[in-house]
Write a protein that holds these residues in place. Structure first.
Motif, PDB file in Angstrom:
ATOM      1  N   ASP A  92      20.163  41.423  17.589  1.00 16.94           N
ATOM      2  CA  ASP A  92      21.441  40.710  17.616  1.00 16.94           C
ATOM      3  C   ASP A  92      22.156  40.742  18.959  1.00 16.94           C
ATOM      4  O   ASP A  92      23.253  40.175  19.077  1.00 16.94           O
ATOM      5  CB  ASP A  92      22.383  41.229  16.514  1.00 16.94           C
ATOM      6  N   HIS A  93      21.592  41.364  19.961  1.00 10.57           N
ATOM      7  CA  HIS A  93      22.361  41.563  21.193  1.00 10.57           C
ATOM      8  C   HIS A  93      22.748  40.237  21.857  1.00 10.57           C
ATOM      9  O   HIS A  93      23.894  40.045  22.257  1.00 10.57           O
ATOM     10  CB  HIS A  93      21.582  42.456  22.169  1.00 10.57           C
ATOM     11  N   GLY A  94      21.801  39.315  21.936  1.00 15.33           N
ATOM     12  CA  GLY A  94      22.114  38.015  22.538  1.00 15.33           C
ATOM     13  C   GLY A  94      23.179  37.272  21.739  1.00 15.33           C
ATOM     14  O   GLY A  94      24.135  36.715  22.308  1.00 15.33           O
ATOM     15  N   ALA A 137      27.489  47.968  19.140  1.00 11.96           N
ATOM     16  CA  ALA A 137      27.695  48.938  20.213  1.00 11.96           C
ATOM     17  C   ALA A 137      28.180  48.260  21.479  1.00 11.96           C
ATOM     18  O   ALA A 137      29.047  48.766  22.197  1.00 11.96           O
ATOM     19  CB  ALA A 137      26.386  49.683  20.489  1.00 11.96           C
ATOM     20  N   SER A 138      27.646  47.085  21.747  1.00  3.56           N
ATOM     21  CA  SER A 138      27.958  46.469  23.043  1.00  3.56           C
ATOM     22  C   SER A 138      29.388  45.945  23.104  1.00  3.56           C
ATOM     23  O   SER A 138      29.957  45.855  24.200  1.00  3.56           O
ATOM     24  CB  SER A 138      26.970  45.336  23.349  1.00  3.56           C
ATOM     25  N   GLY A 139      29.996  45.645  21.971  1.00  3.29           N
ATOM     26  CA  GLY A 139      31.368  45.127  21.980  1.00  3.29           C
ATOM     27  C   GLY A 139      32.365  46.110  22.567  1.00  3.29           C
ATOM     28  O   GLY A 139      33.033  45.811  23.563  1.00  3.29           O
ATOM     29  N   LEU A 146      33.118  56.610  26.349  1.00  2.40           N
ATOM     30  CA  LEU A 146      33.036  56.088  24.982  1.00  2.40           C
ATOM     31  C   LEU A 146      31.640  56.294  24.385  1.00  2.40           C
ATOM     32  O   LEU A 146      31.491  56.761  23.255  1.00  2.40           O
ATOM     33  CB  LEU A 146      33.387  54.597  24.999  1.00  2.40           C
ATOM     34  N   GLY A 147      30.620  55.945  25.183  1.00  2.00           N
ATOM     35  CA  GLY A 147      29.263  55.930  24.625  1.00  2.00           C
ATOM     36  C   GLY A 147      28.501  57.222  24.833  1.00  2.00           C
ATOM     37  O   GLY A 147      27.449  57.439  24.239  1.00  2.00           O
ATOM     38  N   LYS A 148      29.012  58.070  25.708  1.00  2.00           N
ATOM     39  CA  LYS A 148      28.390  59.379  25.972  1.00  2.00           C
ATOM     40  C   LYS A 148      26.937  59.275  26.424  1.00  2.00           C
ATOM     41  O   LYS A 148      26.151  60.205  26.226  1.00  2.00           O
ATOM     42  CB  LYS A 148      28.495  60.282  24.738  1.00  2.00           C
ATOM     43  N   GLU A 169      12.156  46.894  27.735  1.00  5.40           N
ATOM     44  CA  GLU A 169      13.397  46.907  28.517  1.00  5.40           C
ATOM     45  C   GLU A 169      14.590  47.000  27.567  1.00  5.40           C
ATOM     46  O   GLU A 169      14.626  46.340  26.525  1.00  5.40           O
ATOM     47  CB  GLU A 169      13.483  45.610  29.341  1.00  5.40           C
ATOM     48  N   ASP A 170      15.566  47.806  27.931  1.00  8.78           N
ATOM     49  CA  ASP A 170      16.750  47.925  27.084  1.00  8.78           C
ATOM     50  C   ASP A 170      17.572  46.643  27.137  1.00  8.78           C
ATOM     51  O   ASP A 170      17.905  46.155  28.227  1.00  8.78           O
ATOM     52  CB  ASP A 170      17.607  49.107  27.536  1.00  8.78           C
ATOM     53  N   PRO A 171      17.893  46.081  25.994  1.00  7.12           N
ATOM     54  CA  PRO A 171      18.636  44.810  26.006  1.00  7.12           C
ATOM     55  C   PRO A 171      20.002  44.912  26.680  1.00  7.12           C
ATOM     56  O   PRO A 171      20.407  43.983  27.394  1.00  7.12           O
ATOM     57  CB  PRO A 171      18.777  44.452  24.522  1.00  7.12           C
TER      58      PRO A 171
HETATM   59  N1  LIG Z   1      25.926  55.145  23.504  1.00  8.29           N
HETATM   60  C1  LIG Z   1      25.703  54.094  24.299  1.00  8.29           C
HETATM   61  N2  LIG Z   1      26.109  54.098  25.564  1.00  8.29           N
HETATM   62  C2  LIG Z   1      25.893  53.023  26.346  1.00  8.29           C
HETATM   63  N3  LIG Z   1      25.268  51.922  25.923  1.00  8.29           N
HETATM   64  C3  LIG Z   1      24.855  51.880  24.679  1.00  8.29           C
HETATM   65  C4  LIG Z   1      25.040  52.938  23.802  1.00  8.29           C
HETATM   66  N4  LIG Z   1      24.504  52.600  22.610  1.00  8.29           N
HETATM   67  C5  LIG Z   1      24.012  51.369  22.750  1.00  8.29           C
HETATM   68  N5  LIG Z   1      24.231  50.926  23.987  1.00  8.29           N
HETATM   69  C6  LIG Z   1      23.835  49.639  24.538  1.00  8.29           C
HETATM   70  O1  LIG Z   1      24.088  48.629  23.599  1.00  8.29           O
HETATM   71  C7  LIG Z   1      22.942  47.793  23.502  1.00  8.29           C
HETATM   72  C8  LIG Z   1      22.841  47.192  22.138  1.00  8.29           C
HETATM   73  O2  LIG Z   1      23.921  46.317  21.917  1.00  8.29           O
HETATM   74  P1  LIG Z   1      24.005  45.441  20.615  1.00  8.29           P
HETATM   75  O3  LIG Z   1      22.639  45.048  20.208  1.00  8.29           O
HETATM   76  O4  LIG Z   1      24.938  44.333  20.888  1.00  8.29           O
HETATM   77  O5  LIG Z   1      24.653  46.412  19.555  1.00  8.29           O
HETATM   78  P2  LIG Z   1      23.963  47.177  18.318  1.00  8.29           P
HETATM   79  O6  LIG Z   1      23.043  48.202  18.872  1.00  8.29           O
HETATM   80  O7  LIG Z   1      25.103  47.773  17.587  1.00  8.29           O
HETATM   81  O8  LIG Z   1      23.213  46.141  17.543  1.00  8.29           O
HETATM   82  C9  LIG Z   1      21.797  48.693  23.851  1.00  8.29           C
HETATM   83  O9  LIG Z   1      20.707  47.953  24.356  1.00  8.29           O
HETATM   84  C10 LIG Z   1      22.376  49.631  24.860  1.00  8.29           C
HETATM   85  O10 LIG Z   1      22.225  49.129  26.178  1.00  8.29           O
END
Ligand SMILES: Nc1ncnc2c1ncn2[C@@H]1O[C@H](COP(=O)(O)OP(=O)(O)O)[C@@H](O)[C@H]1O
Ligand SMILES: Nc1ncnc2c1ncn2[C@@H]1O[C@H](COP(=O)(O)OP(=O)(O)O)[C@@H](O)[C@H]1O
Ligand SMILES: [Mg+2]
Ligand SMILES: [Mg+2]
Ligand SMILES: [Mg+2]
Ligand SMILES: [Mg+2]
Lengths: 204, 330, 330, 204
Positions: free
Chosen positions: A35-37, A77-79, A118-120, A188-190
């Motif tokens: 769902d990231h995109g 998480a990304s929001g 926030l994200g630690k 690759e991390d999204p």
């Molecule tokens: N604790 C964190 N700290 C920093 N970035 C994070 C953390 N957790 C997730 N992310 C980032 O968020 C991205 C995912 O975002 P998204 O897909 O929009 O949210 P979700 O994981 O809730 O579905 C990951 O690829 C990563 O880069």
């Protein structure tokens, strides 16, 4: 760099993320929840609307609006993470009508801090931090070296892109990808990829 | 990928419209994405609010009602709700006795609920929270995101809901909710991937002869892949993982939960194996649920969630509940 | 085809074992394939017995309990029960006031129940029957097998069950059951084929862009194939067929039923469209059910069943029921 | 033809149906519910068991046992129909230890009647009747003509096979295939196919 400059940045982010929506979702499908995109596209579509509803007067206002809108619309998480980043950028820049590269670099450093608070996540945990942190460092050193914004942005974007690619061999320790354990390696991390895109949208 | 939808963009809104039409005892704000009890706020009653990404139906909106949740805030598909939703839900059901947020342990859910809790506190509302992290497939560690929240969420919502319905204070509801989390463990197995509507295709490819072990509820691949095996063997894999983490003993509340695409006949087959496993360990299934409760869109597969009961929890589980998807005693 | 089973041969027995373990209020004879209420026979109460092929879960065994069926006899997958099963079920629940057989209109079901009824009559039991044939996709004609029995079976079992629970005589339960049949219509649509375990693969092939219109509940192909369309358009196809046969008017009981593999979120989307369609015709959804109730193994798709209510039927629908898969009021 | 002859027939049916189980199920998948092969195989496996538990003394006993077992074990449409067929065969043959072709042909005619009485299908409705009816006619005329059983059986099997194939272009009016309307055209009826197999198992 004034509000027009930053507006152009945000517009370019909107364009780039929309083009890369499916790519980011595919990256998230491999090690996350696909769902990231969609998340970022929804958020930045709202940003576009918010900007046209109440065009901001200063860079600080603009970036705060972007941050708040992302927090209010993205979710996941990304929001909150990108939301805090932009909100902190806005807060750091205050109500100055014009911003120097120094100001921006300093703001970016505090923005990064708010993300890690926030994200630690630390660098190497395979998150957006792996792209944001080298970009922040590059901006700072470019500002110290007195580079022109154009060159500084180019280097920061390159550093972010490199940081994103460097997440591929890593095993995730934060976020959803961490659930995969060793199977997160090789992707690759999204969030790092989207962070690199956001940096690549910085044009002088 | 085939979906019975109008548009990938409107899935959540359209489903909420249907939910509202089907359940007159619920109030639904489709715009704000909040579902709440028509009789809320109940003055003096602790309110329970939960939420999370959509795609896990009936969780959470299907558990809003007497004896369970006061409100739910469904996010986009697999995307935790935004803080505004949580705040709106909390405001709508706060009866002055405080509000308990039931949060599944995912980075996004935790952060969005935290931001919401700050806003609620600023508005003078008393908010507590409980974090559900029952999935033993994930290693728990200080350095990671920790265990996921999955099936035990239903147990927490039901049991803490009964506590709140009985008029207990916020601290007590929070304590019991925490006790349920501490006593619950889950493990899930996928036979197929789900497909996220906006993504347009299955999240992962899984050959006809393989399964994913240790999956969550967001269509993510599991910890490992293994050959497709009998219900008996798959149940044993899940139960070994649960038992290895929290030895099975005494009276248990057991849910065999479908991931959305597995028919009930297969879930009963899996339940038969789970029950036999538990008996084999000298423990007892005292209460059970078999069905699709905490799902992952159209994924085929199942999860098992086990909670160690005591007399208090058994009584709270048995207390009347009246929601769209869990109902007894009234 | 992936199934959460032990063996294609033992699917029904294994599922019944799980059903027994999950529901202490039921008695299950796995060998004889009979499921009945633990409190049966109830002296002086008319008993309801239904049955049919397995693969439609929760129908019928999931509807055994207070206020609904007294016994169910599940056949093999998609295969009507044999007469012995029906006789055994009837014997076990006959409380002296007679037994009503609820039969879905399929050649096999009708013949096996008829043979059973003869045997029951020879044993001196008073047996009546009601034939459910609600599927408007099938032309009704003297020269064919007639319309199939699908979703309305649940309505008949619930409503006639309430009549029986209230102590009415066999003729009255039979009359009301017949009234429900006369007032009910269904139409079903498949997005995918199901796979029968013993057959080992999907019953039919359906391209990614097509659906089957007018399906039954045995995985058979429908009357026609059509392009995949929105939930709105598919709901309109189903409702046009229903409305064309029995014009929608007044208060309706409406079920949007999943075929087993369609997740709840999609069923709510379909329900929203069905409800809007009904409102558009000036009728009203007075009562509703959304979920997987009369399924076709793991098929993706849905059916709509509509019953014209009157005050009597509404009251009977609302009467308490306590079964594994339908429960309210106690 | 004594009980040994008929036992051989039933054993041959068991063998042939088990070999063709998947074929029959595939035919049923096309226009039914994909269980016909499984249904008959289950039924005749029980028949094998029943015969070894209590070996019958006469053809009539044997065929009655077969019919009862099918009714008790098969379910679906084919269970009662084939069950009645064999039960009626048994009833017609009574307790004679030896049976002539005349007797068998007459029994078959009454067996067919019991199938049509129960199922209400006529020839041309695309059911097992389309194979059973021509087979019954052929047996009768063969008996009238005084043919040897071997020849009679060959003709009856051929007539049944022909009848089964002739269901392909028909639109079903009875059974599950009737729900398909015109889409039932172009497929062989599974019950007609199994009836042809049952006839083909008759060897002198
Ligand atoms: N604790 C964190 N700290 C920093 N970035 C994070 C953390 N957790 C997730 N992310 C980032 O968020 C991205 C995912 O975002 P998204 O897909 O929009 O949210 P979700 O994981 O809730 O579905 C990951 O690829 C990563 O880069
Ligand atoms: N009314 C009928 N009269 C005669 N034969 C019938 C009738 N209905 C069905 N059949 C036969 O039964 C066959 C199907 O048997 P089977 O698949 O075992 O049962 P079901 O249709 O209940 O699944 C059909 O192919 C047809 O030949
Ligand atoms: Mg994601
Ligand atoms: Mg997500
Ligand atoms: Mg059948
Ligand atoms: Mg069949």
């Amino acid at each position: 760099m004034d509000v027009t400059f930053f507006t152009a940045w945000i517009q370019e982010i909107i364009r780039v993320l929309s083009i890369n929506r499916d790519l980011l979702t595919r990256l998230d499908a491999a090690i996350g929840d696909a769902d990231h995109g969609t998340n970022l596209d929804r958020g930045f579509t709202s940003v576009r609307q918010a900007l046209s509803d109440t065009p901001p007067d200063t860079p600080g206002q603009l970036l705060t609006l972007v941050g708040n809108t992302l927090i209010r619309r993205v979710g996941g998480a990304s929001g909150p993470l990108y939301g805090s980043l932009f909100r902190q950028l806005g807060k750091s820049l205050g109500d100055a009508p014009e911003v120097s590269l120094d100001d921006l670099a300093a703001a970016f450093a505090t923005g990064l801090e708010s993300v890690t608070r926030l994200g630690k996540a630390a660098e190497g945990d395979k998150t957006m931090v792996d792209a944001l942190a080298p970009a922040a460092r590059t901006l700072s050193s470019a500002a110290r070296e007195g580079l022109k914004p154009g060159e500084a942005f180019g280097r920061a974007a390159a550093a972010a892109a490199e940081g994103a690619k460097a997440t591929i061999p890593l095993q995730a320790r934060k976020g959803r990808a961490s659930y995969l354990g060793p199977r997160s390696v090789g992707h690759e991390d999204p969030g790092a990829a989207s962070a690199a895109l956001i940096l690549s949208a910085l044009h002088p | 990928m085939k979906k019975l939808i109008n548009d990938a963009e409107s899935v959540v809104a359209d489903a909420l419209t249907g939910l509202a039409a089907a359940h007159p005892a619920l109030r639904v704000d489709v715009e704000a994405r909040v579902v709440w009890r028509a009789d809320a706020p109940r003055v003096g009653k602790v309110a329970l609010v939960s939420g999370g990404g959509s795609g896990h139906e009936p969780l959470h909106a299907g558990f809003v009602g007497y004896g369970m949740l006061d409100a739910a805030c469904p996010g986009e598909i697999f995307t935790s709700p935004v803080p505004d939703q949580v705040v709106a839900a909390t405001e709508r059901v706060d009866g002055g006795a405080g509000v308990l947020h039931v949060i599944k342990n995912y980075t996004g859910d935790v952060m969005n609920f935290e931001l919401a809790a700050e806003l609620c506190a600023q508005q003078g509302m008393a908010v507590a929270s409980v974090l559900v992290d029952d999935d033993v497939a994930v290693q728990d560690s200080l350095y990671t995101a920790g265990r996921r929240g999955t099936g035990a969420t239903l147990f927490v919502e039901k049991i803490a809901g009964a506590v709140a319905e009985a008029g207990a204070p916020l601290a007590e509801a929070t304590r019991v909710a925490g006790a349920v989390v501490a006593r619950s463990r889950s493990f899930g197995i996928a036979l197929t991937s789900c497909a996220v509507p906006a993504a347009g295709k299955p999240t992962f490819d899984l050959p006809e002869t393989e399964v994913e072990l240790g999956i969550g509820i967001h269509g993510e691949p599991g910890r490992t892949r293994a050959p497709l095996a009998s219900a008996r063997d798959l149940a044993a894999v899940a139960m070994d993982a649960v038992h290895g983490d929290l030895p099975l003993a005494g009276d248990l509340l057991v849910m065999v939960n479908g991931m959305g695409g597995t028919p009930l006949i297969e879930l009963y087959i899996a339940f038969a194996e789970v029950e036999a496993y538990i008996r084999g360990k000298g423990a007892r299934v005292a209460r059970s649920l078999v069905g699709n409760y905490v799902t992952s869109l159209d994924m085929q597969g199942f999860s098992v969630t086990v909670c160690q009961l005591d007399d208090e929890l058994t009584e709270l589980w048995d207390a009347p509940v009246q929601t769209p998807s869990l109902r007894w005693g009234r």
